[in-house]
Motif scaffolding. Sequence first.
Motif, PDB file in Angstrom:
ATOM      1  N   ALA A 133      37.513  10.876  -8.114  1.00 41.26           N
ATOM      2  CA  ALA A 133      37.325  11.307  -9.502  1.00 41.26           C
ATOM      3  C   ALA A 133      38.558  12.020 -10.044  1.00 41.26           C
ATOM      4  O   ALA A 133      38.792  12.031 -11.250  1.00 41.26           O
ATOM      5  CB  ALA A 133      36.102  12.213  -9.613  1.00 41.26           C
ATOM      6  N   THR A 134      39.353  12.588  -9.146  1.00 45.10           N
ATOM      7  CA  THR A 134      40.566  13.288  -9.574  1.00 45.10           C
ATOM      8  C   THR A 134      41.790  12.380  -9.519  1.00 45.10           C
ATOM      9  O   THR A 134      42.905  12.831  -9.763  1.00 45.10           O
ATOM     10  CB  THR A 134      40.814  14.523  -8.689  1.00 45.10           C
ATOM     11  OG1 THR A 134      40.935  14.102  -7.312  1.00 45.10           O
ATOM     12  CG2 THR A 134      39.658  15.507  -8.802  1.00 45.10           C
ATOM     13  N   SER A 135      41.579  11.105  -9.198  1.00 40.73           N
ATOM     14  CA  SER A 135      42.687  10.160  -9.046  1.00 40.73           C
ATOM     15  C   SER A 135      42.815   9.258 -10.277  1.00 40.73           C
ATOM     16  O   SER A 135      42.090   9.429 -11.251  1.00 40.73           O
ATOM     17  CB  SER A 135      42.479   9.311  -7.787  1.00 40.73           C
ATOM     18  OG  SER A 135      42.359  10.131  -6.634  1.00 40.73           O
ATOM     19  N   SER A 136      43.705   8.299 -10.193  1.00 43.45           N
ATOM     20  CA  SER A 136      43.928   7.367 -11.301  1.00 43.45           C
ATOM     21  C   SER A 136      42.725   6.447 -11.477  1.00 43.45           C
ATOM     22  O   SER A 136      41.866   6.342 -10.594  1.00 43.45           O
ATOM     23  CB  SER A 136      45.175   6.521 -11.024  1.00 43.45           C
ATOM     24  OG  SER A 136      44.936   5.655  -9.920  1.00 43.45           O
ATOM     25  N   ASP A 137      42.688   5.757 -12.610  1.00 44.44           N
ATOM     26  CA  ASP A 137      41.594   4.817 -12.863  1.00 44.44           C
ATOM     27  C   ASP A 137      41.566   3.708 -11.809  1.00 44.44           C
ATOM     28  O   ASP A 137      40.500   3.300 -11.360  1.00 44.44           O
ATOM     29  CB  ASP A 137      41.741   4.201 -14.256  1.00 44.44           C
ATOM     30  CG  ASP A 137      41.424   5.198 -15.372  1.00 44.44           C
ATOM     31  OD1 ASP A 137      40.742   6.200 -15.090  1.00 44.44           O
ATOM     32  OD2 ASP A 137      41.865   4.970 -16.510  1.00 44.44           O
ATOM     33  N   ALA A 138      42.745   3.230 -11.414  1.00 47.62           N
ATOM     34  CA  ALA A 138      42.806   2.160 -10.422  1.00 47.62           C
ATOM     35  C   ALA A 138      42.239   2.633  -9.081  1.00 47.62           C
ATOM     36  O   ALA A 138      41.480   1.907  -8.426  1.00 47.62           O
ATOM     37  CB  ALA A 138      44.243   1.684 -10.245  1.00 47.62           C
ATOM     38  N   GLU A 139      42.599   3.836  -8.677  1.00 48.17           N
ATOM     39  CA  GLU A 139      42.097   4.362  -7.401  1.00 48.17           C
ATOM     40  C   GLU A 139      40.599   4.622  -7.471  1.00 48.17           C
ATOM     41  O   GLU A 139      39.872   4.418  -6.485  1.00 48.17           O
ATOM     42  CB  GLU A 139      42.850   5.640  -7.036  1.00 48.17           C
ATOM     43  CG  GLU A 139      44.301   5.401  -6.654  1.00 48.17           C
ATOM     44  CD  GLU A 139      45.082   6.695  -6.492  1.00 48.17           C
ATOM     45  OE1 GLU A 139      45.729   6.845  -5.455  1.00 48.17           O
ATOM     46  OE2 GLU A 139      45.034   7.542  -7.408  1.00 48.17           O
ATOM     47  N   PHE A 140      40.123   5.041  -8.630  1.00 41.91           N
ATOM     48  CA  PHE A 140      38.692   5.270  -8.794  1.00 41.91           C
ATOM     49  C   PHE A 140      37.929   3.948  -8.707  1.00 41.91           C
ATOM     50  O   PHE A 140      36.891   3.866  -8.044  1.00 41.91           O
ATOM     51  CB  PHE A 140      38.420   5.945 -10.144  1.00 41.91           C
ATOM     52  CG  PHE A 140      36.969   6.260 -10.384  1.00 41.91           C
ATOM     53  CD1 PHE A 140      36.358   7.323  -9.737  1.00 41.91           C
ATOM     54  CD2 PHE A 140      36.211   5.484 -11.250  1.00 41.91           C
ATOM     55  CE1 PHE A 140      35.009   7.619  -9.952  1.00 41.91           C
ATOM     56  CE2 PHE A 140      34.871   5.762 -11.474  1.00 41.91           C
ATOM     57  CZ  PHE A 140      34.268   6.838 -10.821  1.00 41.91           C
ATOM     58  N   VAL A 141      38.446   2.915  -9.352  1.00 45.03           N
ATOM     59  CA  VAL A 141      37.811   1.597  -9.286  1.00 45.03           C
ATOM     60  C   VAL A 141      37.814   1.073  -7.858  1.00 45.03           C
ATOM     61  O   VAL A 141      36.817   0.511  -7.383  1.00 45.03           O
ATOM     62  CB  VAL A 141      38.514   0.601 -10.233  1.00 45.03           C
ATOM     63  CG1 VAL A 141      38.066  -0.839  -9.943  1.00 45.03           C
ATOM     64  CG2 VAL A 141      38.217   0.950 -11.683  1.00 45.03           C
ATOM     65  N   ASP A 142      38.913   1.264  -7.145  1.00 42.47           N
ATOM     66  CA  ASP A 142      38.973   0.811  -5.752  1.00 42.47           C
ATOM     67  C   ASP A 142      37.926   1.525  -4.898  1.00 42.47           C
ATOM     68  O   ASP A 142      37.291   0.916  -4.027  1.00 42.47           O
ATOM     69  CB  ASP A 142      40.368   1.060  -5.178  1.00 42.47           C
ATOM     70  CG  ASP A 142      41.394   0.054  -5.689  1.00 42.47           C
ATOM     71  OD1 ASP A 142      40.979  -1.025  -6.136  1.00 42.47           O
ATOM     72  OD2 ASP A 142      42.594   0.360  -5.631  1.00 42.47           O
ATOM     73  N   ALA A 143      37.744   2.831  -5.138  1.00 40.35           N
ATOM     74  CA  ALA A 143      36.747   3.582  -4.384  1.00 40.35           C
ATOM     75  C   ALA A 143      35.334   3.122  -4.740  1.00 40.35           C
ATOM     76  O   ALA A 143      34.445   3.063  -3.888  1.00 40.35           O
ATOM     77  CB  ALA A 143      36.899   5.076  -4.665  1.00 40.35           C
ATOM     78  N   ASP A 144      35.135   2.772  -6.004  1.00 38.42           N
ATOM     79  CA  ASP A 144      33.842   2.257  -6.447  1.00 38.42           C
ATOM     80  C   ASP A 144      33.542   0.918  -5.772  1.00 38.42           C
ATOM     81  O   ASP A 144      32.439   0.694  -5.259  1.00 38.42           O
ATOM     82  CB  ASP A 144      33.849   2.094  -7.967  1.00 38.42           C
ATOM     83  CG  ASP A 144      32.537   1.521  -8.489  1.00 38.42           C
ATOM     84  OD1 ASP A 144      31.563   2.288  -8.611  1.00 38.42           O
ATOM     85  OD2 ASP A 144      32.489   0.309  -8.758  1.00 38.42           O
ATOM     86  N   ILE A 145      34.531   0.036  -5.761  1.00 34.23           N
ATOM     87  CA  ILE A 145      34.366  -1.273  -5.130  1.00 34.23           C
ATOM     88  C   ILE A 145      34.091  -1.118  -3.638  1.00 34.23           C
ATOM     89  O   ILE A 145      33.268  -1.839  -3.058  1.00 34.23           O
ATOM     90  CB  ILE A 145      35.611  -2.145  -5.367  1.00 34.23           C
ATOM     91  CG1 ILE A 145      35.688  -2.559  -6.842  1.00 34.23           C
ATOM     92  CG2 ILE A 145      35.596  -3.382  -4.472  1.00 34.23           C
ATOM     93  CD1 ILE A 145      36.969  -3.288  -7.205  1.00 34.23           C
ATOM     94  N   ALA A 146      34.764  -0.167  -3.004  1.00 33.75           N
ATOM     95  CA  ALA A 146      34.565   0.062  -1.572  1.00 33.75           C
ATOM     96  C   ALA A 146      33.129   0.464  -1.273  1.00 33.75           C
ATOM     97  O   ALA A 146      32.553   0.056  -0.249  1.00 33.75           O
ATOM     98  CB  ALA A 146      35.533   1.126  -1.065  1.00 33.75           C
ATOM     99  N   LEU A 147      32.531   1.266  -2.149  1.00 37.70           N
ATOM    100  CA  LEU A 147      31.131   1.651  -1.965  1.00 37.70           C
ATOM    101  C   LEU A 147      30.220   0.428  -2.091  1.00 37.70           C
ATOM    102  O   LEU A 147      29.304   0.235  -1.279  1.00 37.70           O
ATOM    103  CB  LEU A 147      30.736   2.715  -2.989  1.00 37.70           C
ATOM    104  CG  LEU A 147      29.248   3.109  -3.030  1.00 37.70           C
ATOM    105  CD1 LEU A 147      28.758   3.578  -1.661  1.00 37.70           C
ATOM    106  CD2 LEU A 147      29.005   4.193  -4.076  1.00 37.70           C
ATOM    107  N   HIS A 148      30.479  -0.387  -3.088  1.00 35.61           N
ATOM    108  CA  HIS A 148      29.676  -1.604  -3.260  1.00 35.61           C
ATOM    109  C   HIS A 148      29.836  -2.537  -2.059  1.00 35.61           C
ATOM    110  O   HIS A 148      28.881  -3.201  -1.642  1.00 35.61           O
ATOM    111  CB  HIS A 148      30.070  -2.311  -4.548  1.00 35.61           C
ATOM    112  CG  HIS A 148      29.537  -1.665  -5.781  1.00 35.61           C
ATOM    113  ND1 HIS A 148      28.376  -2.090  -6.399  1.00 35.61           N
ATOM    114  CD2 HIS A 148      29.964  -0.592  -6.498  1.00 35.61           C
ATOM    115  CE1 HIS A 148      28.134  -1.324  -7.452  1.00 35.61           C
ATOM    116  NE2 HIS A 148      29.087  -0.398  -7.532  1.00 35.61           N
TER     117      HIS A 148
END
Length: 229
Positions: A133-148
């Motif tokens: 949440a404190t990172s860039s949009d790209a890193e946040f999306v990558d973390a979201d995809i990793a959860l999925h």
Amino acid sequence: MPLSALRPTPLVEQATDRLREAIAGGEWPVGTKLPGETSLAKILGVGRSTVREALRALAGAGLVQARHGAGVFVIATKPQENWSTRLRQAAVTDAYEVRIAVEVEAAQLAAKRRTVDDLAALDAALDRRREAATSSDAEFVDADIALHAEVVAAAHNPVLTALFAEFLPVLRQALIDLVELLNLRSGDPNHGDESHAALVDAIARGDAEEAGRRLKEELQQTLTQLQTI
């Protein structure tokens, strides 16, 4: 072609491309067993989870096959172009509609089949999403995809896993663009945390109906947003 360390992000795509090039170049002929995840991770300079996702993508492309208790073997040197090509050429919203079908089924199966290790991986992925949440949009999306990806993995269905891996290159940039264009994180840097936490909780409780409902609501909302850009 000798393998070497990778550049930063997106690591999964880079790892997939590097391994695909090595297979096509004859590094590992058809029938050859690939090095283990730990060895590949050291060679490529990435984590085992990145290697795992890359191998899933290669399996989805018909290049490798995991054999229970034996390892991952090369079964072709050229990818099966039809499915990947169709995805790359498809409209993002069309691909997203299929993603919904794949992931909702995976979430329901995950609630029925999840193991202790799966639950630990889901909790860790949720934590990483929160940290991003404190990172860039790209890193946040990558973390979201990793959860999925962990949700799909918990379904223990290799076909669903391979399908999901194929969607990633198509959807990743579209999701980053969505977050940036609609400024989704301006008021809430950890956008969607409540729904993701509820999804993980439903899987942990073994509530397949709730897990499917939660995921479908979240993905449907994203699809609606994608249709506006």
